[in-house]
Design a protein around this motif. Sequence first.
Motif, PDB file in Angstrom:
ATOM      1  N   THR A   1      49.468  33.412  37.938  1.00 22.17           N
ATOM      2  CA  THR A   1      48.545  34.115  37.056  1.00 22.17           C
ATOM      3  C   THR A   1      49.141  35.465  36.661  1.00 22.17           C
ATOM      4  O   THR A   1      50.165  35.882  37.186  1.00 22.17           O
ATOM      5  N   GLY A   2      48.464  36.150  35.713  1.00 20.55           N
ATOM      6  CA  GLY A   2      48.867  37.513  35.368  1.00 20.55           C
ATOM      7  C   GLY A   2      49.675  37.608  34.100  1.00 20.55           C
ATOM      8  O   GLY A   2      49.494  36.845  33.155  1.00 20.55           O
ATOM      9  N   GLY A   3      50.608  38.562  34.089  1.00 25.22           N
ATOM     10  CA  GLY A   3      51.339  38.924  32.898  1.00 25.22           C
ATOM     11  C   GLY A   3      52.543  38.057  32.605  1.00 25.22           C
ATOM     12  O   GLY A   3      52.793  37.033  33.260  1.00 25.22           O
ATOM     13  N   GLY A   4      53.322  38.489  31.617  1.00 29.17           N
ATOM     14  CA  GLY A   4      54.470  37.734  31.158  1.00 29.17           C
ATOM     15  C   GLY A   4      55.520  37.529  32.235  1.00 29.17           C
ATOM     16  O   GLY A   4      55.738  38.382  33.088  1.00 29.17           O
TER      17      GLY A   4
ATOM     18  N   ALA B   1      48.646  28.900  35.381  1.00 26.08           N
ATOM     19  CA  ALA B   1      47.183  28.922  35.393  1.00 26.08           C
ATOM     20  C   ALA B   1      46.587  30.081  34.601  1.00 26.08           C
ATOM     21  O   ALA B   1      45.417  30.411  34.785  1.00 26.08           O
ATOM     22  N   ASP B   2      47.373  30.704  33.734  1.00 20.75           N
ATOM     23  CA  ASP B   2      46.898  31.878  33.014  1.00 20.75           C
ATOM     24  C   ASP B   2      47.747  32.067  31.766  1.00 20.75           C
ATOM     25  O   ASP B   2      48.849  31.527  31.669  1.00 20.75           O
ATOM     26  N   GLY B   3      47.240  32.864  30.831  1.00 18.36           N
ATOM     27  CA  GLY B   3      47.998  33.190  29.627  1.00 18.36           C
ATOM     28  C   GLY B   3      48.011  34.682  29.392  1.00 18.36           C
ATOM     29  O   GLY B   3      47.062  35.383  29.738  1.00 18.36           O
ATOM     30  N   SER B   4      49.090  35.193  28.806  1.00 20.89           N
ATOM     31  CA  SER B   4      49.184  36.639  28.546  1.00 20.89           C
ATOM     32  C   SER B   4      49.903  36.955  27.244  1.00 20.89           C
ATOM     33  O   SER B   4      50.174  38.121  26.958  1.00 20.89           O
ATOM     34  N   ARG B   5      50.231  35.923  26.476  1.00 20.13           N
ATOM     35  CA  ARG B   5      50.989  36.101  25.233  1.00 20.13           C
ATOM     36  C   ARG B   5      52.271  36.903  25.452  1.00 20.13           C
ATOM     37  O   ARG B   5      52.680  37.708  24.634  1.00 20.13           O
TER      38      ARG B   5
ATOM     39  N   VAL C   1      48.363  31.425  45.304  1.00 19.91           N
ATOM     40  CA  VAL C   1      48.362  32.063  43.992  1.00 19.91           C
ATOM     41  C   VAL C   1      49.408  33.167  43.987  1.00 19.91           C
ATOM     42  O   VAL C   1      49.473  33.986  44.920  1.00 19.91           O
ATOM     43  N   VAL C   2      50.230  33.197  42.944  1.00 16.11           N
ATOM     44  CA  VAL C   2      51.202  34.269  42.738  1.00 16.11           C
ATOM     45  C   VAL C   2      50.824  35.009  41.463  1.00 16.11           C
ATOM     46  O   VAL C   2      50.817  34.426  40.372  1.00 16.11           O
ATOM     47  N   GLY C   3      50.469  36.297  41.591  1.00 18.66           N
ATOM     48  CA  GLY C   3      50.175  37.142  40.440  1.00 18.66           C
ATOM     49  C   GLY C   3      51.443  37.820  39.946  1.00 18.66           C
ATOM     50  O   GLY C   3      52.240  38.306  40.753  1.00 18.66           O
ATOM     51  N   VAL C   4      51.635  37.862  38.637  1.00 16.21           N
ATOM     52  CA  VAL C   4      52.866  38.386  38.047  1.00 16.21           C
ATOM     53  C   VAL C   4      52.555  39.609  37.183  1.00 16.21           C
ATOM     54  O   VAL C   4      51.594  39.616  36.410  1.00 16.21           O
ATOM     55  N   LEU C   5      53.383  40.647  37.332  1.00 16.70           N
ATOM     56  CA  LEU C   5      53.297  41.862  36.520  1.00 16.70           C
ATOM     57  C   LEU C   5      54.689  42.213  36.025  1.00 16.70           C
ATOM     58  O   LEU C   5      55.674  42.045  36.754  1.00 16.70           O
TER      59      LEU C   5
ATOM     60  N   ASN D   1      38.815  41.769  40.768  1.00 17.27           N
ATOM     61  CA  ASN D   1      38.538  41.698  39.332  1.00 17.27           C
ATOM     62  C   ASN D   1      39.827  41.747  38.518  1.00 17.27           C
ATOM     63  O   ASN D   1      39.787  41.714  37.288  1.00 17.27           O
ATOM     64  N   GLY D   2      40.955  41.866  39.228  1.00 15.25           N
ATOM     65  CA  GLY D   2      42.272  41.855  38.609  1.00 15.25           C
ATOM     66  C   GLY D   2      42.979  40.552  38.947  1.00 15.25           C
ATOM     67  O   GLY D   2      42.415  39.467  38.801  1.00 15.25           O
ATOM     68  N   LEU D   3      44.213  40.661  39.459  1.00 15.77           N
ATOM     69  CA  LEU D   3      44.988  39.451  39.728  1.00 15.77           C
ATOM     70  C   LEU D   3      44.489  38.660  40.928  1.00 15.77           C
ATOM     71  O   LEU D   3      44.864  37.497  41.096  1.00 15.77           O
ATOM     72  N   ARG D   4      43.647  39.261  41.769  1.00 12.93           N
ATOM     73  CA  ARG D   4      43.115  38.513  42.912  1.00 12.93           C
ATOM     74  C   ARG D   4      41.876  37.696  42.550  1.00 12.93           C
ATOM     75  O   ARG D   4      41.293  37.030  43.410  1.00 12.93           O
ATOM     76  N   LYS D   5      41.491  37.743  41.290  1.00 14.99           N
ATOM     77  CA  LYS D   5      40.295  37.014  40.877  1.00 14.99           C
ATOM     78  C   LYS D   5      40.451  35.513  41.134  1.00 14.99           C
ATOM     79  O   LYS D   5      41.480  34.916  40.816  1.00 14.99           O
ATOM     80  N   ASN D   6      39.412  34.932  41.722  1.00 13.08           N
ATOM     81  CA  ASN D   6      39.341  33.502  42.024  1.00 13.08           C
ATOM     82  C   ASN D   6      40.353  33.033  43.061  1.00 13.08           C
ATOM     83  O   ASN D   6      40.532  31.821  43.248  1.00 13.08           O
ATOM     84  N   VAL D   7      41.020  33.979  43.731  1.00 14.19           N
ATOM     85  CA  VAL D   7      41.983  33.584  44.763  1.00 14.19           C
ATOM     86  C   VAL D   7      41.262  33.056  45.997  1.00 14.19           C
ATOM     87  O   VAL D   7      41.690  32.074  46.610  1.00 14.19           O
ATOM     88  N   GLY D   8      40.167  33.706  46.370  1.00 10.25           N
ATOM     89  CA  GLY D   8      39.418  33.265  47.536  1.00 10.25           C
ATOM     90  C   GLY D   8      40.245  33.342  48.808  1.00 10.25           C
ATOM     91  O   GLY D   8      40.908  34.344  49.071  1.00 10.25           O
ATOM     92  N   GLU D   9      40.232  32.270  49.594  1.00 11.99           N
ATOM     93  CA  GLU D   9      40.949  32.236  50.875  1.00 11.99           C
ATOM     94  C   GLU D   9      42.377  31.703  50.741  1.00 11.99           C
ATOM     95  O   GLU D   9      43.055  31.490  51.746  1.00 11.99           O
ATOM     96  N   ARG D  10      42.832  31.503  49.534  1.00  9.52           N
ATOM     97  CA  ARG D  10      44.195  31.005  49.345  1.00  9.52           C
ATOM     98  C   ARG D  10      45.231  32.058  49.740  1.00  9.52           C
ATOM     99  O   ARG D  10      44.945  33.254  49.768  1.00  9.52           O
ATOM    100  N   PHE D  11      46.450  31.616  50.004  1.00  9.64           N
ATOM    101  CA  PHE D  11      47.561  32.546  50.152  1.00  9.64           C
ATOM    102  C   PHE D  11      47.751  33.276  48.823  1.00  9.64           C
ATOM    103  O   PHE D  11      47.649  32.663  47.757  1.00  9.64           O
ATOM    104  N   TYR D  12      48.055  34.578  48.902  1.00  5.31           N
ATOM    105  CA  TYR D  12      48.205  35.369  47.681  1.00  5.31           C
ATOM    106  C   TYR D  12      49.467  36.215  47.767  1.00  5.31           C
ATOM    107  O   TYR D  12      49.725  36.881  48.780  1.00  5.31           O
ATOM    108  N   ARG D  13      50.256  36.185  46.703  1.00  3.90           N
ATOM    109  CA  ARG D  13      51.488  36.952  46.626  1.00  3.90           C
ATOM    110  C   ARG D  13      51.566  37.617  45.245  1.00  3.90           C
ATOM    111  O   ARG D  13      50.911  37.199  44.293  1.00  3.90           O
ATOM    112  N   VAL D  14      52.393  38.665  45.136  1.00  3.10           N
ATOM    113  CA  VAL D  14      52.593  39.368  43.868  1.00  3.10           C
ATOM    114  C   VAL D  14      54.084  39.456  43.576  1.00  3.10           C
ATOM    115  O   VAL D  14      54.879  39.805  44.471  1.00  3.10           O
ATOM    116  N   TYR D  15      54.454  39.131  42.335  1.00  2.00           N
ATOM    117  CA  TYR D  15      55.847  39.289  41.907  1.00  2.00           C
ATOM    118  C   TYR D  15      55.916  40.298  40.779  1.00  2.00           C
ATOM    119  O   TYR D  15      55.248  40.155  39.747  1.00  2.00           O
TER     120      TYR D  15
END
Length: 244
Positions: free
Chosen positions: A24-27, A116-120, A141-145, A189-203
């Motif tokens: 999820t997240g950005g480009g 699982a997300d779009g950011s154009r 879930v891996v959030g990207v910035l 309300n940011g990249l952790r949205k809908n993550v719940g109890e899943r593993f979460y990482r940020v790149y």
Amino acid sequence: MKNKDGIMRKLKIPFPKCTAIAFTGGGGKTSLIFRLAEELTERKKRTIIVTTTHMAYEADRPFAVNGDLGTVRKNLSHCGYTIAASIEKESGKLCALPEDQMSGLRDECDVILIEADGSRRLPLKVPERWEPVIPDFADTVVGVLGLDALGKPICRTSHRAELTAAFLKKKPEDTVTPEDFVKIASSENGLRKNVGERFYRVYLNKADTLPSPEVPEEICRELKKRGIQAAYGSLRPKKAENGR
């Protein structure tokens, strides 16, 4: 193994416990997915790529139209990975298969990677109320910035800039700071949205656009204080990956 020091290790994704990873997240999500697919196929792990939104069609990549099972198996045998999706006639983009079909593909592979997300292709993203579209079967879930947003106005670097500005309590013309990255990456309300109890990482992508690693290292440290594992680097060819 070429990618023994790759992104899977830097993000500390606990494979084989994690076998369904949503992005999820950005480009940079698609590039990250293909980099991880490369790392996994080097480990002889069969990998399927799907989307719950849209992806660009790349003719040179193995593709199973409509998730055709025979083509999926053939591509996995010959290439080690495949994309499985439908094609949107109007745009020519790849689009989602039914979720039960995507979930069923897990029996055909070792890992399934989900856009699982779009950011154009913009580096920042704060989700709208209907986003992201993380399937129930995803365990990670891996959030990207994109680090190339730092020091630039929100209105030039964020998908739905007004939404991002409101989330950050800023104006669209205000510049993006490292503190903004931490807030977006750590908030439910940011990249952790809908993550719940899943593993979460940020790149943090596009570290090659910065003069030194000092800023991304500080962002990673701040996220670690909040219990979030993060890594930074560049998805351009022949760039070293780094993380904390």
